[in-house]
Design an enzyme around this catalytic site. Structure first.
Site, PDB file in Angstrom:
ATOM      1  N   ASN A   8       9.776   1.157   9.085  1.00 35.29           N
ATOM      2  CA  ASN A   8       9.867   1.534  10.503  1.00 35.29           C
ATOM      3  C   ASN A   8      10.911   0.682  11.210  1.00 35.29           C
ATOM      4  OD1 ASN A   8       8.386   3.709  11.442  1.00 35.29           O
ATOM      5  ND2 ASN A   8       6.464   2.554  11.526  1.00 35.29           N
ATOM      6  N   ASN A  25      -0.395   0.906 -14.414  1.00 36.37           N
ATOM      7  CA  ASN A  25      -1.562   1.296 -15.235  1.00 36.37           C
ATOM      8  C   ASN A  25      -2.260   2.496 -14.635  1.00 36.37           C
ATOM      9  OD1 ASN A  25      -1.126  -0.728 -16.994  1.00 36.37           O
ATOM     10  ND2 ASN A  25      -2.663  -2.125 -16.131  1.00 36.37           N
ATOM     11  N   GLU A  44       3.383  10.629  19.116  1.00 35.91           N
ATOM     12  CA  GLU A  44       2.060  10.295  18.530  1.00 35.91           C
ATOM     13  C   GLU A  44       1.248   9.430  19.509  1.00 35.91           C
ATOM     14  OE1 GLU A  44       2.307   8.711  14.430  1.00 35.91           O
ATOM     15  OE2 GLU A  44       1.189   6.994  15.187  1.00 35.91           O
ATOM     16  N   VAL A  52       0.843  -1.208   0.000  1.00 34.65           N
ATOM     17  CA  VAL A  52       0.000   0.000   0.000  1.00 34.65           C
ATOM     18  C   VAL A  52       0.876   1.256   0.000  1.00 34.65           C
ATOM     19  CG1 VAL A  52      -1.770   1.253   1.301  1.00 34.65           C
ATOM     20  CG2 VAL A  52      -1.813  -1.232   1.211  1.00 34.65           C
ATOM     21  N   ALA A  81      10.048  -4.230   8.333  1.00 31.14           N
ATOM     22  CA  ALA A  81      11.345  -4.136   9.009  1.00 31.14           C
ATOM     23  C   ALA A  81      11.776  -5.519   9.499  1.00 31.14           C
ATOM     24  CB  ALA A  81      11.220  -3.172  10.186  1.00 31.14           C
ATOM     25  N   SER A 140       6.416   9.385   7.736  1.00 30.13           N
ATOM     26  CA  SER A 140       5.140   9.442   8.452  1.00 30.13           C
ATOM     27  C   SER A 140       4.079  10.080   7.584  1.00 30.13           C
ATOM     28  CB  SER A 140       5.278  10.217   9.758  1.00 30.13           C
ATOM     29  OG  SER A 140       4.012  10.279  10.390  1.00 30.13           O
ATOM     30  N   HIS A 193       9.038  10.489  17.036  1.00 25.92           N
ATOM     31  CA  HIS A 193       7.790  11.013  16.438  1.00 25.92           C
ATOM     32  C   HIS A 193       6.630  10.092  16.828  1.00 25.92           C
ATOM     33  CE1 HIS A 193       4.703  10.651  13.332  1.00 25.92           C
ATOM     34  NE2 HIS A 193       4.877  11.940  13.078  1.00 25.92           N
ATOM     35  N   LYS A 253      12.204   9.295  13.814  1.00 22.81           N
ATOM     36  CA  LYS A 253      10.872   8.758  13.480  1.00 22.81           C
ATOM     37  C   LYS A 253      10.291   7.995  14.671  1.00 22.81           C
ATOM     38  CE  LYS A 253       7.207   7.421  11.208  1.00 22.81           C
ATOM     39  NZ  LYS A 253       6.800   6.120  11.502  1.00 22.81           N
TER      40      LYS A 253
HETATM   41  C1  3PG Z   1       2.668   3.642  12.124  1.00 27.04           C
HETATM   42  O1  3PG Z   1       3.895   3.632  12.048  1.00 27.04           O
HETATM   43  O2  3PG Z   1       1.924   3.083  11.323  1.00 27.04           O
HETATM   44  C2  3PG Z   1       2.021   4.385  13.215  1.00 27.04           C
HETATM   45  O3  3PG Z   1       2.501   5.675  13.203  1.00 27.04           O
HETATM   46  C3  3PG Z   1       2.215   3.728  14.564  1.00 27.04           C
HETATM   47  O4  3PG Z   1       1.741   2.470  14.479  1.00 27.04           O
HETATM   48  P1  3PG Z   1       1.152   1.662  15.765  1.00 27.04           P
HETATM   49  O5  3PG Z   1       0.138   2.552  16.450  1.00 27.04           O
HETATM   50  O6  3PG Z   1       0.517   0.461  15.137  1.00 27.04           O
HETATM   51  O7  3PG Z   1       2.306   1.315  16.635  1.00 27.04           O
END
Ligand code: 3PG
Length: 471
Positions: free
Chosen positions: A102, A42, A189, A11, A76, A128, A185, A182
């Site tokens: 990641n 395509n 998050e 994706v 990863a 991200s 980050h 990252k």
């Molecule tokens: C990701 O890297 O997809 C999200 O930023 C964090 O993913 P997770 O909430 O599944 O750890």
């Protein structure tokens, strides 16, 4: 215009290949499934750059101009190592492999060393913004072999998000520094999302509000300092209606949070570096506890239901919502103070010389934690502010204005059984940090009493002494 390789057309990979092609760059694609690549090519046939389907690794390598630059977007760990090990003998000195997944920064450090030892370049890049970001402009945090950065900087900056014309994509330092950034980050998050979940909980369980009413609160907060992507989508998630039941989607989502590990890594690294990370830690623990639903139900049956309604405990509903907004602002400042201090400590420890202002700048657009707030943070660092954001006048004032409400929300919340670990993580942290005389003299006394670990006297600093315990 550049011509890059891209291995891994899932994706994210598909979206990123099309993004690069839209910017006029050509991409040689390699994936296990040819049909998938053909569909991507395509779909992107009218884009400016070419999307080339490669049947195998040799075809990919033969298609690229030298020195070659190959981006890899596969899971990863093992899958990434298999791709790297396959490529190494096929590449020429000076070629570049860039990992856009990641990865744990320690693995990236090891890969940079391994590839540089055989004359290849390796970049570890955190991306991200999810699939939407990969297609239309993610935030990109690169680290690793500096010489090779110039080669991919142009196309990556073209594909990245931009904030007021500045690309949200940069190289920050050697080794695993890009993936470390990252990781933090993602830790931030986690903390931001946990704060949102806690305020949602107070509104739902404490104030008895319906999902639609909660959505309106989040939408209202978009007009103030909390304006951010996560608050915006919290409003959308709370407003969404389930087509099957006709009720709120939130009410049909099982309350067990998943995680892929970057939040947990952030906490572990912060602990290794000796810097507080109470909000990230609360967020990871909350996800861990949420995942054990059966055990929670068993405990609820034993201890009785919690939380309780707390209508009136924070005044009128309007006063309660205003207090919650301020509580989140205070907690958010603390979360970012912690995040940037981890980055600063890592920079010193690993000699990365990270530019904190530049990090805040690449987080202003494209990434999941993008917010108005990050623009203010980058201004503080650009103006020479120290890594302790709490002392910058703008955040100092904000903390002074909002901390009383954070305290009020926590007191009211916990006395009614609400779960507010991240909000408390912020308050407890701030209160300890603003206390000149801590209670660690008692810790030192105890350590010295049982283990002769010594302590410093306040009237003779720098000299290790023992107490008179056992005379
Ligand atoms: C990701 O890297 O997809 C999200 O930023 C964090 O993913 P997770 O909430 O599944 O750890």
């Amino acid at each position: 215009m550049a011509h890059l390789g891209l291995i891994g057309i899932g994706v994210m990979g598909a979206a990123f290949a099309q993004n690069l092609a839209e910017e006029g760059h050509s991409v040689s694609m390699l994936d296990r499934t040819i049909a998938k690549m053909q569909a991507v090519a395509n779909e992107g046939k009218d884009l400016k750059g070419d999307l080339i389907v490669c049947a195998d690794a040799q075809a990919l390598i033969d298609s690229l101009p030298k020195p070659r630059s190959i981006l890899v977007l596969v899971p990863a760990g093992g899958p990434l190592d298999s791709v790297i090990d396959m490529l190494i003998p096929m590449l020429d000195k000076g070629d570049l492999i860039a990992d856009l997944g990641n990865s744990n920064y320690k693995n990236t450090q090891a890969r940079v060393a391994k590839l540089e030892a055989v004359g290849l370049h390796f970049l570890g890049m955190g991306i991200s913004g999810g699939a939407e970001g990969a297609r239309h402009g993610p935030s990109i945090m690169a680290g690793g072999s500096k010489d090779s950065w110039a080669r991919v900087k142009g196309p990556l900056q073209d594909a990245a998000a931009a904030f007021e014309g500045d690309p949200c994509c940069d190289w920050f330092g050697p080794g695993g520094s890009g993936h470390f950034i990252k990781m933090i980050h993602n830790g931030i998050e986690y903390g931001d999302m946990q704060q949102i979940a806690e305020t949602y909980g107070i509104m739902r369980d404490g104030l008895g509000m319906k999902a639609g009413e909660i959505a309106d609160v989040f939408k209202g907060w978009m007009k103030g300092p909390l304006n951010s992507y996560l608050i915006e989508i919290a409003g959308e998630v709370a407003a969404a209606v389930d087509p099957k039941t006709g009720g709120p989607v939130l009410d049909i989502i099982l309350d067990k949070a998943g995680q892929k590990g970057t939040g947990r890594w952030s906490v572990i690294e912060a602990l290794h570096l000796g810097t507080p990370a109470s909000l990230m830690m609360a967020a990871v623990e909350a996800r861990n506890i949420s995942a054990a639903k059966d055990s929670r139900l068993e405990m609820e049956a034993a201890f009785g239901p919690s939380p309780e309604v707390m209508i009136g405990a924070l005044g009128t509903r309007k006063a309660a919502i205003d207090a919650l907004e301020n509580a989140m602002i205070a907690a958010k400042v603390c979360a970012y103070v912690q995040g940037f201090e981890v980055l600063k400590r890592a920079s010193d420890e690993f000699e990365w010389d990270l530019d904190l202002a530049a990090i805040a700048r690449v987080w202003r657009a494209g990434c999941i934690i993008r917010s108005v707030f990050l623009d203010e943070i980058s201004d503080v660092f650009d103006g020479g502010g120290s890594s302790n954001l709490a002392l910058a006048p703008i955040f100092q004032q904000r903390l002074k204005d909002t901390m009383p409400d954070l305290q009020k929300v926590i007191v009211a919340g916990i006395s009614h059984g609400q779960q507010v670990p991240a909000l408390y993580g912020a308050l407890g942290y701030h209160n300890m940090r603003r206390t000149g005389q801590s209670t660690a003299n008692m810790i030192q006394g105890l350590r010295d009493y049982f283990g002769a670990h010594t302590f410093e006297r306040v009237d003779d600093l720098g000299v290790a002494v023992n107490g008179p315990w056992h005379d």
